[in-house]
Design a protein around this motif. Structure first.
Motif, PDB file in Angstrom:
ATOM      1  N   VAL A  11      51.923 108.786  82.566  1.00 34.66           N
ATOM      2  CA  VAL A  11      51.545 109.157  81.282  1.00 34.66           C
ATOM      3  C   VAL A  11      51.406 107.859  80.325  1.00 34.66           C
ATOM      4  CG1 VAL A  11      52.633 109.964  78.938  1.00 34.66           C
ATOM      5  CG2 VAL A  11      52.763 111.384  80.872  1.00 34.66           C
ATOM      6  N   ARG A  12      52.494 107.108  80.851  1.00 34.60           N
ATOM      7  CA  ARG A  12      52.575 105.577  80.153  1.00 34.60           C
ATOM      8  C   ARG A  12      51.304 104.877  80.689  1.00 34.60           C
ATOM      9  NH1 ARG A  12      52.712 103.097  76.217  1.00 34.60           N
ATOM     10  NH2 ARG A  12      53.626 101.187  76.015  1.00 34.60           N
ATOM     11  N   LEU A  14      48.293 106.052  81.409  1.00 29.45           N
ATOM     12  CA  LEU A  14      47.042 106.511  80.486  1.00 29.45           C
ATOM     13  C   LEU A  14      47.010 105.898  79.164  1.00 29.45           C
ATOM     14  CD1 LEU A  14      47.008 110.373  81.657  1.00 29.45           C
ATOM     15  CD2 LEU A  14      45.074 108.631  81.863  1.00 29.45           C
ATOM     16  N   GLU A  15      48.320 105.939  78.587  1.00 28.16           N
ATOM     17  CA  GLU A  15      48.593 105.009  77.344  1.00 28.16           C
ATOM     18  C   GLU A  15      48.279 103.577  77.204  1.00 28.16           C
ATOM     19  OE1 GLU A  15      52.214 107.467  75.125  1.00 28.16           O
ATOM     20  OE2 GLU A  15      52.683 105.992  76.458  1.00 28.16           O
ATOM     21  N   ARG A  18      44.261 102.715  77.480  1.00 33.01           N
ATOM     22  CA  ARG A  18      43.597 102.623  76.143  1.00 33.01           C
ATOM     23  C   ARG A  18      43.630 101.354  75.518  1.00 33.01           C
ATOM     24  NH1 ARG A  18      44.982 107.943  72.564  1.00 33.01           N
ATOM     25  NH2 ARG A  18      43.775 109.382  73.958  1.00 33.01           N
ATOM     26  N   TRP A  42      56.296 115.866  77.302  1.00 35.85           N
ATOM     27  CA  TRP A  42      54.982 116.175  77.330  1.00 35.85           C
ATOM     28  C   TRP A  42      54.168 117.297  77.712  1.00 35.85           C
ATOM     29  CZ3 TRP A  42      51.343 112.243  75.428  1.00 35.85           C
ATOM     30  CH2 TRP A  42      52.126 110.966  75.270  1.00 35.85           C
ATOM     31  N   GLU A  46      48.555 117.503  75.790  1.00 37.78           N
ATOM     32  CA  GLU A  46      48.777 116.218  75.385  1.00 37.78           C
ATOM     33  C   GLU A  46      48.363 115.197  76.410  1.00 37.78           C
ATOM     34  OE1 GLU A  46      52.444 116.897  72.468  1.00 37.78           O
ATOM     35  OE2 GLU A  46      52.871 116.686  74.588  1.00 37.78           O
ATOM     36  N   VAL A  47      48.759 115.360  77.652  1.00 35.12           N
ATOM     37  CA  VAL A  47      48.566 114.492  78.690  1.00 35.12           C
ATOM     38  C   VAL A  47      46.964 114.351  79.014  1.00 35.12           C
ATOM     39  CG1 VAL A  47      49.029 113.477  81.208  1.00 35.12           C
ATOM     40  CG2 VAL A  47      50.725 114.398  79.601  1.00 35.12           C
ATOM     41  N   LEU A  50      44.965 112.310  76.578  1.00 35.02           N
ATOM     42  CA  LEU A  50      45.039 110.922  76.682  1.00 35.02           C
ATOM     43  C   LEU A  50      43.929 110.420  77.672  1.00 35.02           C
ATOM     44  CD1 LEU A  50      48.748 110.253  77.547  1.00 35.02           C
ATOM     45  CD2 LEU A  50      47.549 109.774  75.329  1.00 35.02           C
TER      46      LEU A  50
END
Length: 185
Positions: A11-12, A14-15, A18, A42, A46-47, A50
């Motif tokens: 997840v992080r 993908l963040e 960006r 999450w 939501e994931v 991203l």
């Protein structure tokens, strides 16, 4: 993202990707989805939101399964030892292993954030085999020299180190500068 513990790493990642304005393609295994729900707050929508493109794990006809699809590389965060073994032995039964196989054959960057403890001889042999093929093995081990005060800071440090392996350098996370911190947290 695979089913190993540590789905927050994916997840992080993908963040953070960006920040670099790169096109991201996401594949989450069935166990990766289940682990995400178990370990984090999450949701799958939501994931998926991203990523620029989301592929089904069984879609071996996806764009990323072909060497003609140009990429800078591939990150598997987290990487289960099952996926590690599949990649190391050319067993591309799902899209994650197939895309990793393509990255290796095309001599692109492959970063595996292998998450398992303790490691068996089989795990170590598979990691060595892939490292010899050019993959970067980046176990999610936090650095403590930057004295992380939160789990998020530790995760950011790990993700930054993995991004370094594909040439995406961020100034967001503190790095070792040779200065010894004297005060205790």
């Amino acid at each position: 993202m695979t089913g190993a513990s540590g789905s927050i790493l994916g997840v992080r990642m993908l963040e953070r990707l960006r920040e670099f304005e790169v096109e991201t393609h996401l594949v989450i295994s069935a166990w990766g989805a289940r682990t995400l729900e178990h370990e984090t707050g999450w949701t799958m929508p939501e994931v998926r939101g991203l990523a620029d493109v989301v592929h089904k794990p069984g879609d071996l006809g996806a764009s990323i399964s072909s060497g003609s699809f140009r990429t800078e590389g591939m990150l598997i965060a987290p990487c289960s030892v099952k996926t590690l073994a599949a990649i190391a032995n050319g067993y591309a039964e799902d899209l994650i292993a197939r895309a990793a196989d393509v990255v290796l054959k095309e001599r692109r960057r492959l970063v595996l954030m292998v998450r398992e403890a303790p490691l068996s001889e089989i795990h170590l042999e598979n990691m060595l085999k892939l490292a010899r093929m050019g993959a970067s093995i980046v176990p999610p081990v936090p650095g403590f020299y930057n004295r992380p005060k939160t789990l998020d800071e530790a995760v950011d440090h790990i993700v930054t180190r993995a991004l370094d392996q594909i040439g995406l350098v961020s100034g967001e996370t503190p790095r070792w500068d040779g200065t010894v911190m004297r005060q205790r947290p």
